[in-house]
Scaffold this active site. Structure first.
Site, PDB file in Angstrom:
ATOM      1  CB  SER A 131       9.247  55.820  62.072  1.00  0.00           C
ATOM      2  OG  SER A 131       9.642  55.709  60.726  1.00  0.00           O
ATOM      3  CB  THR A 133      10.731  52.795  59.595  1.00  0.00           C
ATOM      4  OG1 THR A 133      11.690  51.905  59.089  1.00  0.00           O
ATOM      5  CG2 THR A 133      10.811  52.774  61.103  1.00  0.00           C
ATOM      6  CE1 TYR A 156      14.808  56.165  64.547  1.00  0.00           C
ATOM      7  CE2 TYR A 156      13.916  55.266  62.512  1.00  0.00           C
ATOM      8  CZ  TYR A 156      13.887  56.223  63.513  1.00  0.00           C
ATOM      9  OH  TYR A 156      12.941  57.219  63.479  1.00  0.00           O
ATOM     10  CE  LYS A 160      11.623  56.221  66.538  1.00  0.00           C
ATOM     11  NZ  LYS A 160      11.577  57.100  67.697  1.00  0.00           N
TER      12      LYS A 160
HETATM   13  P1  NAD Z   1      16.444  65.135  66.253  1.00  0.00           P
HETATM   14  O1  NAD Z   1      17.670  64.334  66.394  1.00  0.00           O
HETATM   15  O2  NAD Z   1      16.528  66.437  65.541  1.00  0.00           O
HETATM   16  O3  NAD Z   1      15.815  65.420  67.692  1.00  0.00           O
HETATM   17  C1  NAD Z   1      15.927  64.510  68.762  1.00  0.00           C
HETATM   18  C2  NAD Z   1      16.374  65.303  69.991  1.00  0.00           C
HETATM   19  O4  NAD Z   1      16.445  64.403  71.100  1.00  0.00           O
HETATM   20  C3  NAD Z   1      17.757  65.929  69.833  1.00  0.00           C
HETATM   21  O5  NAD Z   1      17.687  67.295  70.191  1.00  0.00           O
HETATM   22  C4  NAD Z   1      18.640  65.143  70.808  1.00  0.00           C
HETATM   23  O6  NAD Z   1      19.655  65.957  71.361  1.00  0.00           O
HETATM   24  C5  NAD Z   1      17.626  64.696  71.846  1.00  0.00           C
HETATM   25  N1  NAD Z   1      17.963  63.463  72.571  1.00  0.00           N
HETATM   26  C6  NAD Z   1      18.307  62.246  72.060  1.00  0.00           C
HETATM   27  N2  NAD Z   1      18.499  61.371  73.047  1.00  0.00           N
HETATM   28  C7  NAD Z   1      18.259  62.032  74.210  1.00  0.00           C
HETATM   29  C8  NAD Z   1      18.276  61.664  75.589  1.00  0.00           C
HETATM   30  N3  NAD Z   1      18.605  60.429  76.003  1.00  0.00           N
HETATM   31  N4  NAD Z   1      17.976  62.604  76.521  1.00  0.00           N
HETATM   32  C9  NAD Z   1      17.649  63.865  76.142  1.00  0.00           C
HETATM   33  N5  NAD Z   1      17.613  64.263  74.861  1.00  0.00           N
HETATM   34  C10 NAD Z   1      17.918  63.358  73.919  1.00  0.00           C
HETATM   35  O7  NAD Z   1      15.336  64.201  65.590  1.00  0.00           O
HETATM   36  P2  NAD Z   1      13.927  64.584  64.956  1.00  0.00           P
HETATM   37  O8  NAD Z   1      14.032  64.484  63.489  1.00  0.00           O
HETATM   38  O9  NAD Z   1      13.410  65.810  65.583  1.00  0.00           O
HETATM   39  O10 NAD Z   1      13.086  63.313  65.432  1.00  0.00           O
HETATM   40  C11 NAD Z   1      12.323  63.342  66.619  1.00  0.00           C
HETATM   41  C12 NAD Z   1      11.703  61.975  66.842  1.00  0.00           C
HETATM   42  O11 NAD Z   1      10.912  61.633  65.718  1.00  0.00           O
HETATM   43  C13 NAD Z   1      12.696  60.834  67.019  1.00  0.00           C
HETATM   44  O12 NAD Z   1      12.186  59.941  67.981  1.00  0.00           O
HETATM   45  C14 NAD Z   1      12.739  60.189  65.657  1.00  0.00           C
HETATM   46  O13 NAD Z   1      13.100  58.837  65.720  1.00  0.00           O
HETATM   47  C15 NAD Z   1      11.297  60.350  65.220  1.00  0.00           C
HETATM   48  N6  NAD Z   1      11.127  60.330  63.765  1.00  0.00           N
HETATM   49  C16 NAD Z   1      11.801  61.218  63.015  1.00  0.00           C
HETATM   50  C17 NAD Z   1      11.652  61.200  61.614  1.00  0.00           C
HETATM   51  C18 NAD Z   1      12.412  62.167  60.745  1.00  0.00           C
HETATM   52  O14 NAD Z   1      12.459  61.958  59.531  1.00  0.00           O
HETATM   53  N7  NAD Z   1      12.999  63.227  61.269  1.00  0.00           N
HETATM   54  C19 NAD Z   1      10.815  60.247  61.025  1.00  0.00           C
HETATM   55  C20 NAD Z   1      10.129  59.344  61.846  1.00  0.00           C
HETATM   56  C21 NAD Z   1      10.286  59.398  63.224  1.00  0.00           C
HETATM   57  C1  UD1 Z   2      14.578  57.206  56.314  1.00  0.00           C
HETATM   58  C2  UD1 Z   2      14.578  55.917  57.056  1.00  0.00           C
HETATM   59  C3  UD1 Z   2      13.372  55.869  57.949  1.00  0.00           C
HETATM   60  C4  UD1 Z   2      13.396  57.036  58.909  1.00  0.00           C
HETATM   61  C5  UD1 Z   2      13.496  58.327  58.122  1.00  0.00           C
HETATM   62  C6  UD1 Z   2      13.721  59.493  59.042  1.00  0.00           C
HETATM   63  C7  UD1 Z   2      15.813  54.318  55.680  1.00  0.00           C
HETATM   64  C8  UD1 Z   2      15.711  53.082  54.876  1.00  0.00           C
HETATM   65  N1  UD1 Z   2      14.643  54.804  56.142  1.00  0.00           N
HETATM   66  O1  UD1 Z   2      13.402  57.245  55.514  1.00  0.00           O
HETATM   67  O2  UD1 Z   2      13.352  54.674  58.677  1.00  0.00           O
HETATM   68  O3  UD1 Z   2      12.234  57.057  59.715  1.00  0.00           O
HETATM   69  O4  UD1 Z   2      14.605  58.272  57.211  1.00  0.00           O
HETATM   70  O5  UD1 Z   2      15.029  59.557  59.474  1.00  0.00           O
HETATM   71  O6  UD1 Z   2      16.881  54.833  55.888  1.00  0.00           O
HETATM   72  N2  UD1 Z   2      17.353  59.562  48.545  1.00  0.00           N
HETATM   73  C9  UD1 Z   2      18.149  59.759  47.438  1.00  0.00           C
HETATM   74  N3  UD1 Z   2      19.355  60.351  47.607  1.00  0.00           N
HETATM   75  C10 UD1 Z   2      19.808  60.774  48.833  1.00  0.00           C
HETATM   76  C11 UD1 Z   2      18.966  60.573  49.962  1.00  0.00           C
HETATM   77  C12 UD1 Z   2      17.754  59.952  49.786  1.00  0.00           C
HETATM   78  O7  UD1 Z   2      17.776  59.399  46.323  1.00  0.00           O
HETATM   79  O8  UD1 Z   2      20.924  61.294  48.937  1.00  0.00           O
HETATM   80  C13 UD1 Z   2      16.035  58.931  48.349  1.00  0.00           C
HETATM   81  C14 UD1 Z   2      15.870  57.625  49.105  1.00  0.00           C
HETATM   82  O9  UD1 Z   2      16.253  56.540  48.316  1.00  0.00           O
HETATM   83  C15 UD1 Z   2      14.363  57.639  49.380  1.00  0.00           C
HETATM   84  C16 UD1 Z   2      13.992  59.124  49.461  1.00  0.00           C
HETATM   85  O10 UD1 Z   2      15.074  59.827  48.865  1.00  0.00           O
HETATM   86  O11 UD1 Z   2      13.692  57.110  48.302  1.00  0.00           O
HETATM   87  C17 UD1 Z   2      13.827  59.605  50.905  1.00  0.00           C
HETATM   88  O12 UD1 Z   2      14.978  59.202  51.637  1.00  0.00           O
HETATM   89  P1  UD1 Z   2      15.229  59.654  53.144  1.00  0.00           P
HETATM   90  O13 UD1 Z   2      15.054  61.126  53.268  1.00  0.00           O
HETATM   91  O14 UD1 Z   2      16.522  59.087  53.595  1.00  0.00           O
HETATM   92  O15 UD1 Z   2      14.014  59.004  53.937  1.00  0.00           O
HETATM   93  P2  UD1 Z   2      13.521  57.476  53.989  1.00  0.00           P
HETATM   94  O16 UD1 Z   2      14.506  56.552  53.438  1.00  0.00           O
HETATM   95  O17 UD1 Z   2      12.151  57.450  53.415  1.00  0.00           O
END
Ligand code: NAD
Ligand code: UD1
Length: 342
Positions: A131, A133, A156, A160
């Site tokens: 991420s 992050t 979290y 990562k």
């Molecule tokens: P998600 O929660 O929709 O998908 C994760 C999946 O992993 C789920 O289906 C959950 O059931 C499964 N899971 C969790 N722990 C498990 C385990 N121990 N064994 C088997 N299955 C397990 O999340 P996502 O949004 O699809 O994210 C996928 C990956 O990308 C994650 O590693 C997340 O941290 C990373 N990521 C997501 C975002 C985002 O904004 N969605 C941003 C940056 C990184």
């Molecule tokens: C967040 C996480 C990031 C993670 C990502 C995916 C934090 C600080 N960061 O990113 O580590 O990888 O989610 O899960 O939590 N916002 C509003 N109102 C809302 C929701 C969000 O104004 O109700 C704003 C937030 O302030 C931000 C933007 O929308 O500026 C995006 O927010 P969000 O979707 O939560 O993602 P991140 O914070 O960028």
């Protein structure tokens, strides 16, 4: 022709399900491993409708190294296992502050078990979901992969950073292991068929799921977290990437790992364009012809002011770039929200 399997941990989740579809379209056979801790079996039906058949699936916790090893070896006996894409993790930043040990155990524990199972099965290519992050608030934006990794703001974020480190060390110690660390910016949107998308489990903390639910009248108006940031309109800036563009990057990374003698490389995956919260609201209204109810509220603790990707390395090395616009993403997100309400 022998099947080309790709193991997709967390493949029933949001990004994993879209990637499974994209892998299938690229000629691979995805093998989904998920324990449904944050997803539902119905996702597999959505995938099946898109790809025209039930995907390979195992309901398993990835922390079980021996079960994972058995699965990997059973597919190695049926064809070629090209690599593993490791999505499985817990991902809620706020929850991780309350339950740090669960996050360490699941996110780091599953990665250690996975590396062990890959080692035992002779699988050499790994793609890891990281991420942006890891950068915190970078000094220079757009941020590139050489920016310093700052102290994590949350458990979290720490998981990562820790997983990136342990994958790097595993690659150093094992010449046959190669990995891509994919640093996602903000994935949004859904498959245009609205057969798969992001499942809303509980109160959404991310912007787009909350915004679409507020627009549908299912929630109180969206609170914009802060309009006094030092940005053009005072609201935070992020890099919102369509989940299918993100999925395509995983296929490109897999092909890159197959073709290159790589060790461990990090890639930013974003559009390269920063959009403020106010711009996103406006774009959603324009794309969908619907008004978003919102109010301004205080800043959310832990939010960085602005971050967006320098994704030149991914374009140069992987030959990948985003094809879809913010409007495409917001149209698909709204179509998915409407489908959920049916
Ligand atoms: P998600 O929660 O929709 O998908 C994760 C999946 O992993 C789920 O289906 C959950 O059931 C499964 N899971 C969790 N722990 C498990 C385990 N121990 N064994 C088997 N299955 C397990 O999340 P996502 O949004 O699809 O994210 C996928 C990956 O990308 C994650 O590693 C997340 O941290 C990373 N990521 C997501 C975002 C985002 O904004 N969605 C941003 C940056 C990184
Ligand atoms: C967040 C996480 C990031 C993670 C990502 C995916 C934090 C600080 N960061 O990113 O580590 O990888 O989610 O899960 O939590 N916002 C509003 N109102 C809302 C929701 C969000 O104004 O109700 C704003 C937030 O302030 C931000 C933007 O929308 O500026 C995006 O927010 P969000 O979707 O939560 O993602 P991140 O914070 O960028």
């Amino acid at each position: 022709m022998a099947k080309r399997f790709v193991i997709v941990t967390g493949g029933a989740g949001y990004i994993g399900s879209h990637t499974a579809v994209t892998l299938h379209e690229a000629g691979f056979t995805p093998v989904i491993i998920d324990n449904f801790s944050n997803s539902k079996p119905e996702v597999l039906e959505g995938i099946a409708k898109i790809i025209g058949g039930i995907p390979e699936f195992h309901e398993v916790d990835c922390r079980s190294q021996s079960v994972m090893t058995d699965i990997f070896q059973s597919y190695a006996a049926q064809g070629e296992v090209i690599g593993v894409i490791h999505f499985a993790a817990y991902k809620a930043v706020g929850e991780s502050v309350k339950k740090p040990l669960e996050y360490f155990e699941n996110n780091i524990g599953s990665t250690v078990a996975l590396l062990g199972a890959m080692n035992a099965s002779g699988i050499s290519n790994l793609i890891f979901s990281s991420s942006c992050t890891v950068y915190g608030q970078p000094r220079k934006i757009p941020v590139n992969e050489n920016a310093p990794i700052l102290t994590a703001e949350s458990p979290y974020g720490f998981t990562k950073q820790a997983c990136e480190r342990l994958i790097k060390d595993a690659c150093k110690s094992n010449a046959s292991l190669s990995a891509c660390l994919l640093r996602y910016f903000n994935p949004i949107g859904a498959h245009p068929s609205a057969l798969i998308g992001e499942l809303p489990l509980g109160h959404p903390s991310n912007l787009i799921p909350y915004l679409t639910q507020a627009a549908a009248g299912l929630r109180e108006p969206l609170t914009v977290f802060g309009n006094d940031y030092p940005t053009d309109d005072g609201t935070c800036v992020r890099d919102y990437i369509h989940v299918l563009d993100l999925a395509a990057a995983h296929v490109a990374a897999l092909q890159w790992l197959e073709e290159n003698d790589a060790s461990c490389e990090a890639f930013n995956l974003g559009t390269g364009q920063g959009k403020s919260v106010s711009e996103v609201i406006q774009a959603f209204e324009d794309a969908n012809g619907i008004v978003v109810p919102y109010i301004y509220g205080p800043r959310r603790s832990g939010d960085v002011t602005a971050i967006f990707a320098d994704a030149a390395k991914a374009q140069r090395e992987l030959g990948w770039k985003c094809e879809r616009s913010l409007e495409d993403s917001l149209r698909d997100a709204w179509r998915w929200q409407k489908k959920l309400a049916e």
